[in-house]
Design a protein around this motif. Structure first.
Motif, mmCIF file in Angstrom:
data_model
loop_
_atom_site.group_PDB
_atom_site.id
_atom_site.type_symbol
_atom_site.label_atom_id
_atom_site.label_comp_id
_atom_site.label_asym_id
_atom_site.label_seq_id
_atom_site.Cartn_x
_atom_site.Cartn_y
_atom_site.Cartn_z
ATOM 1 N N MET A 64 0.833 -1.204 0.000
ATOM 2 C CA MET A 64 0.000 0.000 0.000
ATOM 3 C C MET A 64 0.873 1.262 0.000
ATOM 4 O O MET A 64 0.611 2.219 -0.744
ATOM 5 C CB MET A 64 -0.910 0.022 1.237
ATOM 6 N N GLU A 65 1.904 1.252 0.830
ATOM 7 C CA GLU A 65 2.756 2.432 0.935
ATOM 8 C C GLU A 65 3.548 2.668 -0.340
ATOM 9 O O GLU A 65 3.723 3.814 -0.776
ATOM 10 C CB GLU A 65 3.688 2.292 2.136
ATOM 11 N N ILE A 66 4.035 1.610 -0.967
ATOM 12 C CA ILE A 66 4.775 1.764 -2.216
ATOM 13 C C ILE A 66 3.869 2.345 -3.299
ATOM 14 O O ILE A 66 4.250 3.272 -4.021
ATOM 15 C CB ILE A 66 5.375 0.422 -2.660
ATOM 16 N N ALA A 67 2.662 1.816 -3.415
ATOM 17 C CA ALA A 67 1.741 2.302 -4.445
ATOM 18 C C ALA A 67 1.486 3.790 -4.289
ATOM 19 O O ALA A 67 1.580 4.568 -5.255
ATOM 20 C CB ALA A 67 0.433 1.521 -4.376
ATOM 21 N N GLY A 68 1.163 4.214 -3.069
ATOM 22 C CA GLY A 68 0.869 5.625 -2.850
ATOM 23 C C GLY A 68 2.065 6.522 -3.075
ATOM 24 O O GLY A 68 1.943 7.626 -3.616
ATOM 25 N N ASN A 69 3.241 6.048 -2.707
ATOM 26 C CA ASN A 69 4.431 6.892 -2.846
ATOM 27 C C ASN A 69 4.996 6.896 -4.256
ATOM 28 O O ASN A 69 5.676 7.853 -4.642
ATOM 29 C CB ASN A 69 5.470 6.475 -1.812
ATOM 30 N N VAL A 70 4.726 5.871 -5.051
ATOM 31 C CA VAL A 70 5.063 5.938 -6.476
ATOM 32 C C VAL A 70 4.189 7.003 -7.151
ATOM 33 O O VAL A 70 4.671 7.784 -7.984
ATOM 34 C CB VAL A 70 4.876 4.571 -7.158
ATOM 35 N N GLN A 72 3.000 9.653 -5.697
ATOM 36 C CA GLN A 72 3.557 10.937 -5.263
ATOM 37 C C GLN A 72 4.833 11.271 -6.028
ATOM 38 O O GLN A 72 5.030 12.422 -6.453
ATOM 39 C CB GLN A 72 3.851 10.889 -3.770
ATOM 40 N N LEU A 73 5.712 10.293 -6.209
ATOM 41 C CA LEU A 73 6.967 10.513 -6.914
ATOM 42 C C LEU A 73 6.723 11.011 -8.332
ATOM 43 O O LEU A 73 7.385 11.954 -8.792
ATOM 44 C CB LEU A 73 7.783 9.215 -6.944
ATOM 45 N N ALA A 74 5.782 10.384 -9.026
ATOM 46 C CA ALA A 74 5.486 10.797 -10.404
ATOM 47 C C ALA A 74 5.007 12.244 -10.448
ATOM 48 O O ALA A 74 5.376 13.011 -11.353
ATOM 49 C CB ALA A 74 4.443 9.858 -11.008
ATOM 50 N N HIS A 75 4.201 12.624 -9.473
ATOM 51 C CA HIS A 75 3.694 13.996 -9.423
ATOM 52 C C HIS A 75 4.817 14.981 -9.121
ATOM 53 O O HIS A 75 4.939 16.023 -9.771
ATOM 54 C CB HIS A 75 2.592 14.100 -8.372
ATOM 55 N N GLU A 76 5.667 14.655 -8.150
ATOM 56 C CA GLU A 76 6.742 15.560 -7.742
ATOM 57 C C GLU A 76 7.758 15.779 -8.846
ATOM 58 O O GLU A 76 8.314 16.872 -8.994
ATOM 59 C CB GLU A 76 7.450 14.999 -6.508
ATOM 60 N N LEU A 232 1.185 1.091 17.820
ATOM 61 C CA LEU A 232 0.616 2.068 16.912
ATOM 62 C C LEU A 232 0.969 1.716 15.468
ATOM 63 O O LEU A 232 2.114 1.379 15.159
ATOM 64 C CB LEU A 232 1.170 3.455 17.250
ATOM 65 N N LEU A 233 -0.019 1.798 14.585
ATOM 66 C CA LEU A 233 0.207 1.622 13.152
ATOM 67 C C LEU A 233 -0.204 2.889 12.419
ATOM 68 O O LEU A 233 -1.322 3.387 12.605
ATOM 69 C CB LEU A 233 -0.607 0.449 12.602
ATOM 70 N N ILE A 234 0.700 3.423 11.609
ATOM 71 C CA ILE A 234 0.352 4.538 10.724
ATOM 72 C C ILE A 234 0.930 4.225 9.348
ATOM 73 O O ILE A 234 2.144 4.034 9.212
ATOM 74 C CB ILE A 234 0.905 5.895 11.211
ATOM 75 N N TYR A 235 0.070 4.165 8.350
ATOM 76 C CA TYR A 235 0.516 3.899 6.983
ATOM 77 C C TYR A 235 0.734 5.225 6.255
ATOM 78 O O TYR A 235 -0.137 6.097 6.269
ATOM 79 C CB TYR A 235 -0.521 3.070 6.212
ATOM 80 N N ASN A 236 1.884 5.359 5.613
ATOM 81 C CA ASN A 236 2.200 6.526 4.793
ATOM 82 C C ASN A 236 1.796 6.205 3.355
ATOM 83 O O ASN A 236 2.479 5.458 2.661
ATOM 84 C CB ASN A 236 3.696 6.841 4.899
ATOM 85 N N LEU A 237 0.685 6.801 2.907
ATOM 86 C CA LEU A 237 0.158 6.491 1.580
ATOM 87 C C LEU A 237 0.522 7.542 0.535
ATOM 88 O O LEU A 237 -0.038 7.542 -0.561
ATOM 89 C CB LEU A 237 -1.365 6.325 1.653
ATOM 90 N N GLY A 238 1.464 8.404 0.856
ATOM 91 C CA GLY A 238 1.929 9.382 -0.121
ATOM 92 C C GLY A 238 1.090 10.645 -0.127
ATOM 93 O O GLY A 238 -0.038 10.695 0.394
#
Length: 276
Positions: A64-70, A72-76, A232-238
């Motif tokens: 999940m985190e990789i998908a969201g951050n890819v 974000q990367l494309a946008h940045e 605690l769990l926090i997912y970074n989704l980008g």
């Protein structure tokens, strides 16, 4: 190499033997972390001239985190928008509460990320995935987020190991067979009861492991390791978005990400050298 006391901190790795992998291709496991840095470079280099097909194999938090951050990367980096697909197996985040799954799926799908459930990968090809349905999924960049297992060095050592191949340790983080061998983190199997492969347990083990290593030299009493309560769990989704969960409290949004960012930065600061 002889030793008096040994601390095993070999971590974990993606079990490649569960998939048939081709030679070459832009295929990246989630561990070791250095591979993700190379994946980032390849996405930037290839994504400037065409829209990439990015596939993530796995349905856990890393996927999940990789998908969201890819995304974000494309946008940045002003890349052409990639087509991102998660091949999740049975379901995403199968061990997470339903609200966590729903918030995560809703956010990723709003970003145009496809999530395939009840779908498994039969074979990884150089630039595609063969699915169990017989369909071929285009994939210029492939991430393998299919879970992790301890290093195979312990299974090969003759030392007692757990079902996952991790060094079997007692409540003192000590090998049940060799009293001068200790371990912590993803590479161990905690005999009192199995622990999730999450970083919080390694962090909690560190002071106990250090104490017991020193005690082994000094001949003083060991400390017991107590895993503690719910973590605690926090997912970074980008894109500054996160999903927060602890006990019955679950929410998504930018506040979740800010909490995660603060905790991570505070933790990393403890490892910074004092410049003064």
């Amino acid at each position: 190499m002889p030793f008096d006391v040994l601390s095993c901190n070999a971590g974990s790795q993606v079990p490649f033997n569960t998939l048939s992998l081709p030679e070459g291709g832009d295929i990246f496991p989630v561990k070791p972390i250095e591979g993700l840095a190379r994946a980032r470079e390849r996405i930037i280099a290839r994504g400037k001239s065409r829209s990439l097909h990015v596939a993530i194999v796995g349905g856990g938090p890393s996927a999940m985190e990789i998908a969201g951050n890819v995304h974000q990367l494309a946008h940045e980096k002003n890349l052409l928008p990639p087509e991102i697909t998660i091949v999740a197996g049975h379901a995403i985040l199968p061990h997470a509460p339903e609200r966590v799954r729903n918030l995560t799926a809703r956010y990723l799908e709003r970003r145009g990320i496809s999530i395939l459930t009840d779908t498994r990968v039969r074979k990884v090809r150089k630039e595609s995935l063969l699915l169990d349905s017989g369909e071929s999924l285009p994939a210029d960049i492939i991430f393998l987020a299919i879970g992790v297992k301890p290093s195979p060095i312990f299974s090969k050592s003759g030392l007692p190991v757990g079902p996952d191949g991790g060094l079997r340790v007692n409540k003192y983080l000590q090998s049940i067979a060799e009293p001068n061998i200790f371990g912590g983190g993803d590479c161990i199997y905690f005999e009192p009861y199995p622990l999730d492969k999450v970083g919080v347990y390694a962090v909690r083990q560190n002071p106990v492991l250090l104490h017991n290593l020193m005690a082994a030299f000094a001949g003083t009493p060991f400390q017991e390791f107590h895993p503690g309560g719910k973590y605690l769990l926090i997912y970074n989704l980008g894109d500054g978005y996160g999903v927060f969960n602890k006990w019955s409290l679950t929410f998504g949004g930018r506040l979740s990400f800010r909490i995660k960012d603060y905790i991570d930065r505070r933790f990393m600061h403890t490892f910074q050298a004092d410049e003064h």
